[in-house]
Design a protein around this motif. Structure first.
Motif, mmCIF file in Angstrom:
data_model
loop_
_atom_site.group_PDB
_atom_site.id
_atom_site.type_symbol
_atom_site.label_atom_id
_atom_site.label_comp_id
_atom_site.label_asym_id
_atom_site.label_seq_id
_atom_site.Cartn_x
_atom_site.Cartn_y
_atom_site.Cartn_z
ATOM 1 N N GLU A 416 -14.302 9.302 1.485
ATOM 2 C CA GLU A 416 -13.008 9.443 0.817
ATOM 3 C C GLU A 416 -11.919 8.695 1.605
ATOM 4 O OE1 GLU A 416 -12.465 10.229 -2.063
ATOM 5 O OE2 GLU A 416 -10.339 10.735 -2.221
ATOM 6 N N ASN A 417 -11.974 8.774 2.934
ATOM 7 C CA ASN A 417 -11.006 8.017 3.748
ATOM 8 C C ASN A 417 -11.096 6.536 3.406
ATOM 9 O OD1 ASN A 417 -11.255 10.546 5.207
ATOM 10 N ND2 ASN A 417 -10.036 9.535 6.789
ATOM 11 N N HIS A 418 -12.326 6.044 3.275
ATOM 12 C CA HIS A 418 -12.487 4.619 3.024
ATOM 13 C C HIS A 418 -11.943 4.237 1.654
ATOM 14 C CE1 HIS A 418 -13.901 0.639 3.745
ATOM 15 N NE2 HIS A 418 -14.583 0.646 2.617
ATOM 16 N N ARG A 419 -12.186 5.106 0.657
ATOM 17 C CA ARG A 419 -11.658 4.794 -0.675
ATOM 18 C C ARG A 419 -10.132 4.778 -0.659
ATOM 19 N NH1 ARG A 419 -16.423 7.242 -2.762
ATOM 20 N NH2 ARG A 419 -15.527 9.305 -2.434
ATOM 21 N N ILE A 420 -9.538 5.705 0.089
ATOM 22 C CA ILE A 420 -8.066 5.729 0.184
ATOM 23 C C ILE A 420 -7.578 4.429 0.833
ATOM 24 C CG2 ILE A 420 -6.088 6.906 1.274
ATOM 25 C CD1 ILE A 420 -7.700 9.548 1.038
ATOM 26 N N LEU A 421 -8.270 4.031 1.904
ATOM 27 C CA LEU A 421 -7.899 2.788 2.605
ATOM 28 C C LEU A 421 -7.946 1.593 1.642
ATOM 29 C CD1 LEU A 421 -7.489 1.520 5.582
ATOM 30 C CD2 LEU A 421 -9.916 0.982 5.413
ATOM 31 N N LEU A 422 -9.047 1.474 0.903
ATOM 32 C CA LEU A 422 -9.200 0.351 -0.037
ATOM 33 C C LEU A 422 -8.142 0.406 -1.131
ATOM 34 C CD1 LEU A 422 -13.051 -0.066 -0.635
ATOM 35 C CD2 LEU A 422 -11.571 -1.224 0.990
ATOM 36 N N ALA A 423 -7.878 1.620 -1.623
ATOM 37 C CA ALA A 423 -6.881 1.765 -2.696
ATOM 38 C C ALA A 423 -5.526 1.257 -2.199
ATOM 39 C CB ALA A 423 -6.785 3.229 -3.122
ATOM 40 N N HIS A 424 -5.199 1.562 -0.946
ATOM 41 C CA HIS A 424 -3.917 1.090 -0.406
ATOM 42 C C HIS A 424 -3.897 -0.424 -0.254
ATOM 43 C CE1 HIS A 424 -1.409 4.577 0.296
ATOM 44 N NE2 HIS A 424 -2.514 5.270 0.553
ATOM 45 N N ALA A 425 -5.000 -0.997 0.222
ATOM 46 C CA ALA A 425 -5.036 -2.461 0.386
ATOM 47 C C ALA A 425 -4.786 -3.138 -0.967
ATOM 48 C CB ALA A 425 -6.385 -2.886 0.954
ATOM 49 N N LEU A 426 -5.477 -2.651 -1.994
ATOM 50 C CA LEU A 426 -5.343 -3.266 -3.318
ATOM 51 C C LEU A 426 -3.951 -3.006 -3.896
ATOM 52 C CD1 LEU A 426 -8.861 -2.340 -4.780
ATOM 53 C CD2 LEU A 426 -8.164 -4.427 -3.611
ATOM 54 N N ALA A 427 -3.429 -1.815 -3.635
ATOM 55 C CA ALA A 427 -2.111 -1.469 -4.161
ATOM 56 C C ALA A 427 -1.009 -2.309 -3.524
ATOM 57 C CB ALA A 427 -1.828 0.016 -3.926
ATOM 58 N N GLN A 428 -1.148 -2.585 -2.229
ATOM 59 C CA GLN A 428 -0.137 -3.426 -1.569
ATOM 60 C C GLN A 428 -0.125 -4.813 -2.206
ATOM 61 O OE1 GLN A 428 2.210 -2.691 0.877
ATOM 62 N NE2 GLN A 428 1.557 -0.622 0.368
ATOM 63 N N ALA A 429 -1.320 -5.369 -2.404
ATOM 64 C CA ALA A 429 -1.404 -6.708 -2.998
ATOM 65 C C ALA A 429 -0.778 -6.706 -4.394
ATOM 66 C CB ALA A 429 -2.852 -7.163 -3.056
ATOM 67 N N ALA A 430 -1.077 -5.647 -5.169
ATOM 68 C CA ALA A 430 -0.534 -5.568 -6.532
ATOM 69 C C ALA A 430 0.982 -5.385 -6.501
ATOM 70 C CB ALA A 430 -1.196 -4.409 -7.282
ATOM 71 N N ALA A 431 1.480 -4.514 -5.627
ATOM 72 C CA ALA A 431 2.931 -4.261 -5.563
ATOM 73 C C ALA A 431 3.673 -5.521 -5.149
ATOM 74 C CB ALA A 431 3.209 -3.127 -4.578
ATOM 75 N N LEU A 432 3.115 -6.240 -4.166
ATOM 76 C CA LEU A 432 3.772 -7.474 -3.719
ATOM 77 C C LEU A 432 3.837 -8.479 -4.869
ATOM 78 C CD1 LEU A 432 2.089 -7.839 -0.214
ATOM 79 C CD2 LEU A 432 4.543 -7.584 -0.598
ATOM 80 N N ALA A 433 2.751 -8.624 -5.591
ATOM 81 C CA ALA A 433 2.681 -9.643 -6.638
ATOM 82 C C ALA A 433 3.490 -9.262 -7.876
ATOM 83 C CB ALA A 433 1.221 -9.867 -7.025
ATOM 84 N N LEU A 434 3.280 -8.040 -8.343
ATOM 85 C CA LEU A 434 3.844 -7.654 -9.644
ATOM 86 C C LEU A 434 5.243 -7.075 -9.530
ATOM 87 C CD1 LEU A 434 0.646 -5.924 -11.072
ATOM 88 C CD2 LEU A 434 1.472 -8.232 -11.570
ATOM 89 N N GLY A 435 5.502 -6.395 -8.409
ATOM 90 C CA GLY A 435 6.809 -5.756 -8.260
ATOM 91 C C GLY A 435 7.053 -4.726 -9.344
ATOM 92 N N ARG A 436 8.304 -4.307 -9.475
ATOM 93 C CA ARG A 436 8.681 -3.384 -10.549
ATOM 94 C C ARG A 436 10.144 -3.649 -10.854
ATOM 95 N NH1 ARG A 436 7.397 3.081 -10.767
ATOM 96 N NH2 ARG A 436 5.557 2.568 -11.983
ATOM 97 N N SER A 437 10.441 -4.028 -12.078
ATOM 98 C CA SER A 437 11.806 -4.428 -12.420
ATOM 99 C C SER A 437 12.733 -3.211 -12.373
ATOM 100 C CB SER A 437 11.833 -5.047 -13.816
ATOM 101 O OG SER A 437 11.619 -4.020 -14.755
ATOM 102 N N ALA A 438 14.049 -3.495 -12.313
ATOM 103 C CA ALA A 438 15.039 -2.415 -12.280
ATOM 104 C C ALA A 438 14.912 -1.561 -13.550
ATOM 105 C CB ALA A 438 16.438 -2.998 -12.151
ATOM 106 N N ALA A 439 14.669 -2.231 -14.690
ATOM 107 C CA ALA A 439 14.568 -1.482 -15.953
ATOM 108 C C ALA A 439 13.343 -0.572 -15.940
ATOM 109 C CB ALA A 439 14.492 -2.461 -17.122
#
Ligand SMILES: O=P(O)(O)OC[C@H]1O[C@](O)(CO)[C@@H](O)[C@@H]1O
Length: 549
Positions: A416-439
């Protein structure tokens, strides 16, 4: 006069592409193309390289490949592999690839005074290393009192420390054959506690210094020599000190026996040296098989680099993506984020590799380069980085690309620790790329029940601009062979960028001035006589002396 690289047609094309309003658009490119991952990811030597979360598109990639061709990058890397003198200021070859190639690979080095059989030289020394490691592990080589060795202490700095220390830590899942310690800093706060925790009778000491003149390493070596001699007598030096160096004369003067000296030629640069004698601590601590597999993994990446077509070539593609960011988009830094705690020292190793190699402002002909070369490299393992500097990468005023290194399978049972780690790695990449608009952000806040005025007030603070690049590098598992390939990938990426920019990746004149000035400052700290120093240094020396320095 225009610089030869900026005068090329692909350079003009890339400059125009980089100036387009959507040159940095990642979100749009990602969302418009469901096949982007498949189109922009490549595999080689067991690694996966994912460029889909950069703003690169077919046109830009094509122009970058054309620039590499115009700069003759592939030919220059082939010349490096042929053992030609590519380090022109020091008149040396750069043949670290020979250190990890099989005996019959036939590497030859131009010494400036004729050619020598690099593969034969490397394998003669590898054979001696292997034999010595076996003697230590089997208890045939023992300390001065006859006790078998329990610890190995590596004294070295820069390339004589960062590589072996990082690899030894990265391979921590393997059984420890010897307890390994690394001391690099001349600061006694580094060495004193290590010596206090070691048993002199059971400690093997490696003095790792290519030149055997580096002040910090030699100062620490003298302290450790006295520590051994005062506990065990003069005979301990011959029995327990090993030298890893290309300066045989200085090694002999220090009192190390020739049979305890492992040498290498000056065609191995310090920051590229972990694959030979400088890597002895790795073999002693993690076993010969692990060291041999590390070399095999790096060799597989060497073969890939030398034979894969440009558009499939991982080191070249990584070099081009980084060059797009640093040179054309002006991103002055990048983050190295290994999502594996065992790679905690990878950013430190990479800093020397990148910044000592390519932190250059003139090209091989001595002309100033009119474009940015190596960016600043920094990093920390994920997820720790997320709780320190990632804020700036997501919302700061500068765009800082990240290399996100992911290991698919762990070597522990905490699934479970490893899945959490991987989820964060992928989420960082997605957040950096996609962002989230003000709206989008405001909508989410309203949906959570926040009142409209408060949602409006907070929305600029909670807006993620996105379009922030990251590059994924995936290892199936962190083992010697994949680690070797990863490190060689970065080594060749750095060499490819130097070839592209027309700079010399293999010298490091920028470290000299500080060394010279330190030599002049040391006597002033002893005597308090500051007349020969500049006024600021003299003032500080006097202040330090008043404080008891
Ligand atoms: O192995 P040596 O000769 O002690 O040098 C250590 C380090 O010092 C440098 O020469 C300069 O910092 C590095 O390139 C090198 O890795």
């Amino acid at each position: 006069m225009q610089h030869p690289l900026t005068a090329t047609e692909p350079w003009a094309r890339l400059a125009a592409l980089a100036a387009r309003p959507d040159a940095g658009a990642i979100r749009r490119r990602l969302l418009e193309d469901p096949n982007r991952f498949a189109r922009l990811s490549r595999t080689g030597a067991g690694l996966l390289l994912d460029l889909s979360r950069t703003a690169l598109d077919d046109t830009t990639l094509e122009a970058l490949l054309a620039l590499a061709e115009a700069a003759r990058v592939t030919e220059k890397l082939a010349a490096m592999a042929r053992g030609e003198i590519v380090n022109t200021t020091e008149r040396r070859a750069a043949l670290h690839m020979a250190l990890r190639a099989p005996r019959d690979a036939g590497f030859r080095a131009d010494t400036g005074n004729g050619w020598e059989d690099a593969s034969a030289i490397v394998h003669a020394e590898l054979g001696r290393m292997r034999q010595f490691v076996a003697e230590v592990h089997e208890g045939r080589a023992r300390g001065a009192t006859g006790a078998p060795f329990a610890s190995v202490l590596n004294l070295g700095i820069g390339g004589s420390d960062l590589g072996p220390a990082m690899v030894t830590e990265a391979l921590a899942a393997l059984p420890a054959r010897l307890d390994a310690r690394f001391v690099s800093n001349v600061d006694g706060h580094a060495l004193a506690p290590v010596l206090a925790s070691l048993d002199p009778a059971r400690t093997l000491v490696l003095v790792a210094s290519k030149t055997f003149t580096t002040q910090e390493t030699m100062a620490n070596a003298k302290v450790v020599r006295s520590w051994l001699v005062s506990a065990l007598g003069e005979g301990a030096v011959a029995a327990q000190v090993v030298a890893l160096s290309s300066n045989a004369r200085a090694v002999a003067e220090f009192g190390v026996l020739p049979e305890r000296t492992f040498g290498f030629r000056d065609w191995v640069g310090g920051r590229f040296s972990l694959w030979g004698p400088i890597g002895l601590a790795i073999a002693l601590a993690r076993g010969w098989e692990a060291f041999a597999s590390l070399l095999a993994g790096a060799h597989a990446m060497d073969r890939h680099m030398l034979t894969a077509p440009a558009a499939e070539n991982l080191p070249l593609l990584l070099a081009l993506a980084h060059t797009w960011h640093a040179t054309f988009r002006g991103h002055a830094a990048y983050a190295c984020l290994p999502y594996d705690q065992r790679l905690a020292r990878l950013p430190a190793w990479l800093q020397q590799l990148e910044m000592e190699s390519n932190g250059k402002r003139v090209d091989v002909t001595g002309q100033p380069v009119p474009f940015p070369t190596a960016p600043v490299v920094f990093g920390e393992p994920g997820t720790n980085a997320q709780h320190s500097f990632m804020q700036l990468l997501h919302q700061g005023t500068q765009v800082i690309p990240a290399d996100i290194i992911i290991v698919a399978r762990p070597d522990h049972a905490l699934a479970e620790n490893h899945r959490i780690l991987l989820a964060h790695a992928l989420a960082q990449a997605a957040a950096l790329a996609l962002g989230r608009s003000a709206a989008e952000q405001e909508g989410a806040m309203l949906a959570s029940g926040m009142d409209a005025a408060e949602a409006r007030r907070l929305s600029p603070h909670r807006h993620f601009p996105g379009d922030r690049p990251s590059i994924g590098i995936v290892l199936p598992r962190l083992e010697p062979v994949s680690l070797g390939a990863l490190l060689a990938l970065y080594e060749h990426k750095v060499a490819a960028q130097a070839a592209l920019w027309g700079i010399n990746a293999f010298d490091q004149w920028g470290v000299e001035l500080g060394k010279t000035l330190a030599a002049g400052t040391l006597p002033a700290l002893k005597t308090g006589e500051t007349g020969a120093l500049d006024p600021a240094t003299g003032g500080l020396v006097r202040a330090l002396c008043r404080m008891g320095a």
